[in-house]
Design a protein around this motif. Sequence first.
Motif, PDB file in Angstrom:
ATOM      1  N   PRO A  15     -21.639   9.899   4.009  1.00 25.63           N
ATOM      2  CA  PRO A  15     -21.382   8.460   4.043  1.00 25.63           C
ATOM      3  C   PRO A  15     -20.121   8.091   4.819  1.00 25.63           C
ATOM      4  O   PRO A  15     -20.049   7.012   5.398  1.00 25.63           O
ATOM      5  N   ILE A  16     -19.152   8.982   4.879  1.00 21.01           N
ATOM      6  CA  ILE A  16     -17.934   8.690   5.639  1.00 21.01           C
ATOM      7  C   ILE A  16     -18.270   8.593   7.121  1.00 21.01           C
ATOM      8  O   ILE A  16     -17.835   7.672   7.817  1.00 21.01           O
ATOM      9  N   ALA A  17     -19.060   9.530   7.619  1.00 22.69           N
ATOM     10  CA  ALA A  17     -19.454   9.513   9.031  1.00 22.69           C
ATOM     11  C   ALA A  17     -20.356   8.321   9.332  1.00 22.69           C
ATOM     12  O   ALA A  17     -20.193   7.633  10.345  1.00 22.69           O
ATOM     13  N   ARG A  18     -21.304   8.073   8.445  1.00 22.09           N
ATOM     14  CA  ARG A  18     -22.244   6.979   8.689  1.00 22.09           C
ATOM     15  C   ARG A  18     -21.562   5.616   8.636  1.00 22.09           C
ATOM     16  O   ARG A  18     -22.017   4.660   9.250  1.00 22.09           O
ATOM     17  N   ALA A  19     -20.444   5.513   7.918  1.00 18.53           N
ATOM     18  CA  ALA A  19     -19.690   4.258   7.872  1.00 18.53           C
ATOM     19  C   ALA A  19     -18.973   3.982   9.188  1.00 18.53           C
ATOM     20  O   ALA A  19     -18.544   2.856   9.435  1.00 18.53           O
ATOM     21  N   VAL A  42     -31.806   6.038   6.707  1.00 23.45           N
ATOM     22  CA  VAL A  42     -30.391   6.360   6.891  1.00 23.45           C
ATOM     23  C   VAL A  42     -29.607   5.061   7.016  1.00 23.45           C
ATOM     24  O   VAL A  42     -29.913   4.217   7.857  1.00 23.45           O
ATOM     25  N   VAL A  43     -28.598   4.911   6.163  1.00 21.09           N
ATOM     26  CA  VAL A  43     -27.775   3.706   6.123  1.00 21.09           C
ATOM     27  C   VAL A  43     -26.516   3.946   6.947  1.00 21.09           C
ATOM     28  O   VAL A  43     -25.838   4.961   6.767  1.00 21.09           O
ATOM     29  N   THR A  44     -26.210   3.037   7.857  1.00 23.46           N
ATOM     30  CA  THR A  44     -24.986   3.157   8.654  1.00 23.46           C
ATOM     31  C   THR A  44     -24.237   1.823   8.683  1.00 23.46           C
ATOM     32  O   THR A  44     -24.815   0.772   8.421  1.00 23.46           O
ATOM     33  N   ARG A  45     -22.989   1.912   9.004  1.00 26.67           N
ATOM     34  CA  ARG A  45     -22.136   0.753   9.290  1.00 26.67           C
ATOM     35  C   ARG A  45     -21.316   1.122  10.523  1.00 26.67           C
ATOM     36  O   ARG A  45     -21.317   2.264  10.957  1.00 26.67           O
ATOM     37  N   PHE A  54     -17.603   2.521   1.207  1.00 32.29           N
ATOM     38  CA  PHE A  54     -18.166   2.197  -0.105  1.00 32.29           C
ATOM     39  C   PHE A  54     -19.541   1.556   0.025  1.00 32.29           C
ATOM     40  O   PHE A  54     -20.447   1.846  -0.757  1.00 32.29           O
ATOM     41  N   GLU A  55     -19.716   0.684   1.013  1.00 33.29           N
ATOM     42  CA  GLU A  55     -21.029   0.061   1.233  1.00 33.29           C
ATOM     43  C   GLU A  55     -22.095   1.112   1.526  1.00 33.29           C
ATOM     44  O   GLU A  55     -23.196   1.060   0.970  1.00 33.29           O
ATOM     45  N   VAL A  56     -21.764   2.054   2.403  1.00 31.19           N
ATOM     46  CA  VAL A  56     -22.727   3.098   2.744  1.00 31.19           C
ATOM     47  C   VAL A  56     -23.056   3.933   1.515  1.00 31.19           C
ATOM     48  O   VAL A  56     -24.225   4.240   1.258  1.00 31.19           O
ATOM     49  N   LEU A  57     -22.051   4.293   0.731  1.00 29.84           N
ATOM     50  CA  LEU A  57     -22.296   5.097  -0.466  1.00 29.84           C
ATOM     51  C   LEU A  57     -23.213   4.361  -1.447  1.00 29.84           C
ATOM     52  O   LEU A  57     -24.158   4.940  -1.981  1.00 29.84           O
ATOM     53  N   LEU A  58     -22.956   3.079  -1.674  1.00 29.02           N
ATOM     54  CA  LEU A  58     -23.792   2.311  -2.603  1.00 29.02           C
ATOM     55  C   LEU A  58     -25.216   2.135  -2.065  1.00 29.02           C
ATOM     56  O   LEU A  58     -26.187   2.280  -2.806  1.00 29.02           O
ATOM     57  N   ASP A  59     -25.334   1.853  -0.770  1.00 26.59           N
ATOM     58  CA  ASP A  59     -26.672   1.712  -0.181  1.00 26.59           C
ATOM     59  C   ASP A  59     -27.412   3.042  -0.182  1.00 26.59           C
ATOM     60  O   ASP A  59     -28.627   3.093  -0.340  1.00 26.59           O
ATOM     61  N   GLN A  60     -26.671   4.129   0.001  1.00 30.24           N
ATOM     62  CA  GLN A  60     -27.272   5.462  -0.037  1.00 30.24           C
ATOM     63  C   GLN A  60     -27.813   5.766  -1.431  1.00 30.24           C
ATOM     64  O   GLN A  60     -28.836   6.425  -1.576  1.00 30.24           O
ATOM     65  N   LEU A  61     -27.156   5.274  -2.451  1.00 31.08           N
ATOM     66  CA  LEU A  61     -27.635   5.440  -3.820  1.00 31.08           C
ATOM     67  C   LEU A  61     -28.995   4.751  -3.992  1.00 31.08           C
ATOM     68  O   LEU A  61     -29.912   5.311  -4.585  1.00 31.08           O
ATOM     69  N   LYS A  62     -29.130   3.554  -3.427  1.00 26.98           N
ATOM     70  CA  LYS A  62     -30.414   2.846  -3.500  1.00 26.98           C
ATOM     71  C   LYS A  62     -31.505   3.628  -2.761  1.00 26.98           C
ATOM     72  O   LYS A  62     -32.640   3.715  -3.240  1.00 26.98           O
ATOM     73  N   VAL A  63     -31.175   4.189  -1.603  1.00 28.99           N
ATOM     74  CA  VAL A  63     -32.138   4.995  -0.844  1.00 28.99           C
ATOM     75  C   VAL A  63     -32.560   6.210  -1.665  1.00 28.99           C
ATOM     76  O   VAL A  63     -33.742   6.569  -1.707  1.00 28.99           O
TER      77      VAL A  63
END
Length: 165
Positions: A15-19, A42-45, A54-63
Amino acid sequence: MLTREQILQYGVSGPIARASGVDIDLRRDDPYLAYGELPVKVVTRSAGDCHARFEVLLDQLKVSLDLAEVCVERLRSLPPGPINQRLPKVLKVPEGHTYAWTENPLGINGYYLVSKGDKTPWRLKLRSASYSNIQVLREILPGHLVADMVAILGSMFFVVGDIDK
């Protein structure tokens, strides 16, 4: 804030990289187990800051919950009957070496195994996502207030026990 270039230089993943806009997820890009049959989103920002992480981590939880739901539906569609498999008590790994990687919630874990053909591996090395993710702190911590470190460290998603390897 972490730039895409910093992410790639330090080998940061998850999630750090994807953010920071790095669109890499092994479950989609190099599928293993049943991931090739699952709809991995795959969720990115692109901001690369604490909020984006934090957004990516939370969205990744939904995925992940969506993937679990798909798996449960597939399990329900299996015919009834036993699903247990008897495995040998001792598994001899063939002589040689191999490398495998998996996507975990914090990023990419790498596994290097060397075997001499015995009951136990001669060498097994784990490179955890936390190890790489924590290295980039030298780039982002200098110049920030101590009060800001709570948000920065909290958004770096690492396990302290993984970084001493």
